[in-house]
Motif scaffolding. Structure first.
Motif, PDB file in Angstrom:
ATOM      1  N   GLY A 118      20.822 -16.233  23.453  1.00 38.00           N
ATOM      2  CA  GLY A 118      20.813 -15.963  22.020  1.00 38.00           C
ATOM      3  C   GLY A 118      20.760 -17.218  21.172  1.00 38.00           C
ATOM      4  O   GLY A 118      21.059 -17.194  19.983  1.00 38.00           O
ATOM      5  N   LEU A 119      20.350 -18.322  21.780  1.00 37.25           N
ATOM      6  CA  LEU A 119      20.310 -19.595  21.047  1.00 37.25           C
ATOM      7  C   LEU A 119      19.216 -19.649  19.980  1.00 37.25           C
ATOM      8  O   LEU A 119      19.414 -20.277  18.937  1.00 37.25           O
ATOM      9  CB  LEU A 119      20.087 -20.751  22.027  1.00 37.25           C
ATOM     10  N   THR A 120      18.084 -19.011  20.215  1.00 34.49           N
ATOM     11  CA  THR A 120      17.005 -19.130  19.230  1.00 34.49           C
ATOM     12  C   THR A 120      17.401 -18.513  17.895  1.00 34.49           C
ATOM     13  O   THR A 120      17.009 -19.019  16.842  1.00 34.49           O
ATOM     14  CB  THR A 120      15.679 -18.530  19.742  1.00 34.49           C
ATOM     15  N   ASP A 121      18.198 -17.455  17.909  1.00 30.61           N
ATOM     16  CA  ASP A 121      18.665 -16.899  16.632  1.00 30.61           C
ATOM     17  C   ASP A 121      19.602 -17.871  15.926  1.00 30.61           C
ATOM     18  O   ASP A 121      19.594 -17.970  14.699  1.00 30.61           O
ATOM     19  CB  ASP A 121      19.349 -15.551  16.844  1.00 30.61           C
ATOM     20  N   ILE A 122      20.397 -18.593  16.688  1.00 25.24           N
ATOM     21  CA  ILE A 122      21.264 -19.624  16.100  1.00 25.24           C
ATOM     22  C   ILE A 122      20.401 -20.716  15.473  1.00 25.24           C
ATOM     23  O   ILE A 122      20.653 -21.152  14.344  1.00 25.24           O
ATOM     24  CB  ILE A 122      22.227 -20.193  17.164  1.00 25.24           C
ATOM     25  N   PHE A 123      19.358 -21.143  16.189  1.00 22.18           N
ATOM     26  CA  PHE A 123      18.464 -22.169  15.643  1.00 22.18           C
ATOM     27  C   PHE A 123      17.730 -21.653  14.408  1.00 22.18           C
ATOM     28  O   PHE A 123      17.585 -22.380  13.420  1.00 22.18           O
ATOM     29  CB  PHE A 123      17.443 -22.627  16.688  1.00 22.18           C
ATOM     30  N   ARG A 124      17.257 -20.420  14.458  1.00 20.86           N
ATOM     31  CA  ARG A 124      16.557 -19.838  13.304  1.00 20.86           C
ATOM     32  C   ARG A 124      17.452 -19.851  12.066  1.00 20.86           C
ATOM     33  O   ARG A 124      17.005 -20.179  10.966  1.00 20.86           O
ATOM     34  CB  ARG A 124      16.130 -18.406  13.612  1.00 20.86           C
ATOM     35  N   ALA A 125      18.706 -19.463  12.255  1.00 22.53           N
ATOM     36  CA  ALA A 125      19.630 -19.404  11.121  1.00 22.53           C
ATOM     37  C   ALA A 125      19.858 -20.778  10.505  1.00 22.53           C
ATOM     38  O   ALA A 125      20.072 -20.903   9.302  1.00 22.53           O
ATOM     39  CB  ALA A 125      20.964 -18.797  11.571  1.00 22.53           C
ATOM     40  N   ALA A 126      19.789 -21.823  11.327  1.00 16.67           N
ATOM     41  CA  ALA A 126      20.045 -23.185  10.849  1.00 16.67           C
ATOM     42  C   ALA A 126      18.771 -23.948  10.496  1.00 16.67           C
ATOM     43  O   ALA A 126      18.844 -25.056   9.969  1.00 16.67           O
ATOM     44  CB  ALA A 126      20.819 -23.956  11.921  1.00 16.67           C
ATOM     45  N   ASP A 127      17.623 -23.375  10.743  1.00 10.78           N
ATOM     46  CA  ASP A 127      16.331 -24.055  10.592  1.00 10.78           C
ATOM     47  C   ASP A 127      15.951 -24.194   9.119  1.00 10.78           C
ATOM     48  O   ASP A 127      15.809 -23.192   8.404  1.00 10.78           O
ATOM     49  CB  ASP A 127      15.262 -23.256  11.346  1.00 10.78           C
ATOM     50  N   ARG A 128      15.777 -25.414   8.682  1.00  6.43           N
ATOM     51  CA  ARG A 128      15.433 -25.670   7.275  1.00  6.43           C
ATOM     52  C   ARG A 128      14.057 -25.139   6.899  1.00  6.43           C
ATOM     53  O   ARG A 128      13.746 -24.963   5.722  1.00  6.43           O
ATOM     54  CB  ARG A 128      15.524 -27.152   6.957  1.00  6.43           C
ATOM     55  N   ARG A 129      13.209 -24.861   7.891  1.00  7.70           N
ATOM     56  CA  ARG A 129      11.856 -24.351   7.627  1.00  7.70           C
ATOM     57  C   ARG A 129      11.871 -22.880   7.238  1.00  7.70           C
ATOM     58  O   ARG A 129      10.870 -22.354   6.773  1.00  7.70           O
ATOM     59  CB  ARG A 129      10.966 -24.546   8.855  1.00  7.70           C
ATOM     60  N   ILE A 130      12.999 -22.221   7.413  1.00  2.00           N
ATOM     61  CA  ILE A 130      13.126 -20.810   7.038  1.00  2.00           C
ATOM     62  C   ILE A 130      13.800 -20.748   5.675  1.00  2.00           C
ATOM     63  O   ILE A 130      14.918 -21.235   5.497  1.00  2.00           O
ATOM     64  CB  ILE A 130      13.928 -20.027   8.095  1.00  2.00           C
ATOM     65  N   GLY A 131      13.091 -20.162   4.720  1.00  2.00           N
ATOM     66  CA  GLY A 131      13.579 -20.109   3.350  1.00  2.00           C
ATOM     67  C   GLY A 131      14.589 -18.999   3.108  1.00  2.00           C
ATOM     68  O   GLY A 131      14.862 -18.170   3.976  1.00  2.00           O
ATOM     69  N   GLN A 132      15.130 -18.973   1.895  1.00  3.15           N
ATOM     70  CA  GLN A 132      16.198 -18.047   1.527  1.00  3.15           C
ATOM     71  C   GLN A 132      15.800 -16.579   1.685  1.00  3.15           C
ATOM     72  O   GLN A 132      16.587 -15.767   2.163  1.00  3.15           O
ATOM     73  CB  GLN A 132      16.652 -18.318   0.091  1.00  3.15           C
ATOM     74  N   ARG A 133      14.586 -16.220   1.297  1.00  4.13           N
ATOM     75  CA  ARG A 133      14.154 -14.833   1.399  1.00  4.13           C
ATOM     76  C   ARG A 133      14.168 -14.371   2.854  1.00  4.13           C
ATOM     77  O   ARG A 133      14.657 -13.297   3.180  1.00  4.13           O
ATOM     78  CB  ARG A 133      12.754 -14.669   0.798  1.00  4.13           C
ATOM     79  N   ARG A 134      13.653 -15.207   3.734  1.00  4.02           N
ATOM     80  CA  ARG A 134      13.599 -14.840   5.154  1.00  4.02           C
ATOM     81  C   ARG A 134      14.983 -14.926   5.809  1.00  4.02           C
ATOM     82  O   ARG A 134      15.234 -14.257   6.799  1.00  4.02           O
ATOM     83  CB  ARG A 134      12.566 -15.690   5.886  1.00  4.02           C
ATOM     84  N   LEU A 135      15.875 -15.722   5.258  1.00  5.39           N
ATOM     85  CA  LEU A 135      17.246 -15.755   5.773  1.00  5.39           C
ATOM     86  C   LEU A 135      17.918 -14.402   5.606  1.00  5.39           C
ATOM     87  O   LEU A 135      18.653 -13.943   6.474  1.00  5.39           O
ATOM     88  CB  LEU A 135      18.079 -16.828   5.068  1.00  5.39           C
ATOM     89  N   LYS A 149      27.677 -16.531  10.708  1.00  6.05           N
ATOM     90  CA  LYS A 149      28.434 -17.636  10.110  1.00  6.05           C
ATOM     91  C   LYS A 149      27.504 -18.690   9.525  1.00  6.05           C
ATOM     92  O   LYS A 149      27.731 -19.210   8.431  1.00  6.05           O
ATOM     93  CB  LYS A 149      29.369 -18.268  11.144  1.00  6.05           C
ATOM     94  N   ILE A 150      26.451 -19.020  10.272  1.00  2.71           N
ATOM     95  CA  ILE A 150      25.480 -20.008   9.786  1.00  2.71           C
ATOM     96  C   ILE A 150      24.779 -19.488   8.537  1.00  2.71           C
ATOM     97  O   ILE A 150      24.654 -20.195   7.530  1.00  2.71           O
ATOM     98  CB  ILE A 150      24.451 -20.360  10.867  1.00  2.71           C
ATOM     99  N   LEU A 151      24.324 -18.240   8.588  1.00  4.83           N
ATOM    100  CA  LEU A 151      23.612 -17.654   7.448  1.00  4.83           C
ATOM    101  C   LEU A 151      24.505 -17.574   6.218  1.00  4.83           C
ATOM    102  O   LEU A 151      24.059 -17.888   5.109  1.00  4.83           O
ATOM    103  CB  LEU A 151      23.080 -16.271   7.827  1.00  4.83           C
ATOM    104  N   ALA A 152      25.748 -17.182   6.395  1.00  8.82           N
ATOM    105  CA  ALA A 152      26.676 -17.105   5.258  1.00  8.82           C
ATOM    106  C   ALA A 152      26.842 -18.478   4.610  1.00  8.82           C
ATOM    107  O   ALA A 152      26.853 -18.596   3.384  1.00  8.82           O
ATOM    108  CB  ALA A 152      28.022 -16.549   5.718  1.00  8.82           C
ATOM    109  N   LEU A 153      26.951 -19.499   5.427  1.00 11.00           N
ATOM    110  CA  LEU A 153      27.102 -20.859   4.906  1.00 11.00           C
ATOM    111  C   LEU A 153      25.836 -21.325   4.192  1.00 11.00           C
ATOM    112  O   LEU A 153      25.914 -21.919   3.121  1.00 11.00           O
ATOM    113  CB  LEU A 153      27.459 -21.801   6.058  1.00 11.00           C
ATOM    114  N   ARG A 154      24.679 -21.041   4.767  1.00 17.17           N
ATOM    115  CA  ARG A 154      23.413 -21.431   4.120  1.00 17.17           C
ATOM    116  C   ARG A 154      23.221 -20.704   2.799  1.00 17.17           C
ATOM    117  O   ARG A 154      22.799 -21.309   1.811  1.00 17.17           O
ATOM    118  CB  ARG A 154      22.231 -21.158   5.041  1.00 17.17           C
ATOM    119  N   ILE A 155      23.512 -19.424   2.785  1.00 21.13           N
ATOM    120  CA  ILE A 155      23.346 -18.650   1.551  1.00 21.13           C
ATOM    121  C   ILE A 155      24.332 -19.122   0.488  1.00 21.13           C
ATOM    122  O   ILE A 155      23.978 -19.278  -0.678  1.00 21.13           O
ATOM    123  CB  ILE A 155      23.467 -17.139   1.842  1.00 21.13           C
TER     124      ILE A 155
END
Length: 159
Positions: A118-135, A149-155
């Motif tokens: 399940g690491l790729t979902d962790i990377f996706r959540a932290a990936d700067r190339r993915i914008g707010q809408r897609r988060l 947790k990552i998504l909540a922090l990014r948002i």
């Protein structure tokens, strides 16, 4: 391993958003008298460990009992069916390399066949190339606590 790991880690950090204090670490520990090595990969968000391999992926009462120094890992056992998950020290590194090399346009849609953790979902959540809408879409699509947790922090940091 360490020299190559440092380079791979640095490349991953280039695509991770810097505002969330995301870190990934790798260490190998010698087990047994015959020089077998077991990898340990862990991801932290701030001071909290949100992903910990192999600890999160073991079952008690099985085989391969050992202690990993400098951790609280005592008497970890591995079932026979999981041995291939722990014996390939480079498997997670290979997955990270594949993720880094994936074009940004394919990050959310690509299926990473070798991701058994399940690491790729962790990377996706932290990936700067993915914008707010897609988060937001990613947040709705997963129940993984580390990812949430990552998504909540990014948002939170974007507001």
């Amino acid at each position: 391993m360490c020299k190559r790991w440092s380079k791979l880690q640095k490349e991953l950090y280039l695509i991770i958003t810097p505002t969330i204090n995301f870190q990934i670490h790798c260490a190998t520990y010698r087990i047994g008298q015959y020089g077998n090595y077991i990898p340990r990969f862990w991801v932290t968000l701030g001071k909290e460990i949100i992903f910990d391999y192999p600890k999160q992926f073991v079952s008690s009462g099985q085989i391969m009992k050992y202690h990993i120094p400098e951790t609280n890992y005592e008497n970890i056992y591995y079932p026979y069916e999981n041995v291939h998950h722990i014996c390939g020290v480079s498997d997670i590194s290979d997955l990270i390399r594949e993720y880094i090399d994936t074009p940004a346009s394919e990050i959310l849609t690509k299926h990473f066949e070798c991701d058994r953790w399940g690491l790729t979902d962790i990377f996706r959540a932290a990936d700067r190339r993915i914008g707010q809408r897609r988060l937001g879409l990613l947040q709705q699509a997963t129940k993984n606590q580390a990812v949430q947790k990552i998504l909540a922090l990014r948002i939170k940091n974007s507001n």
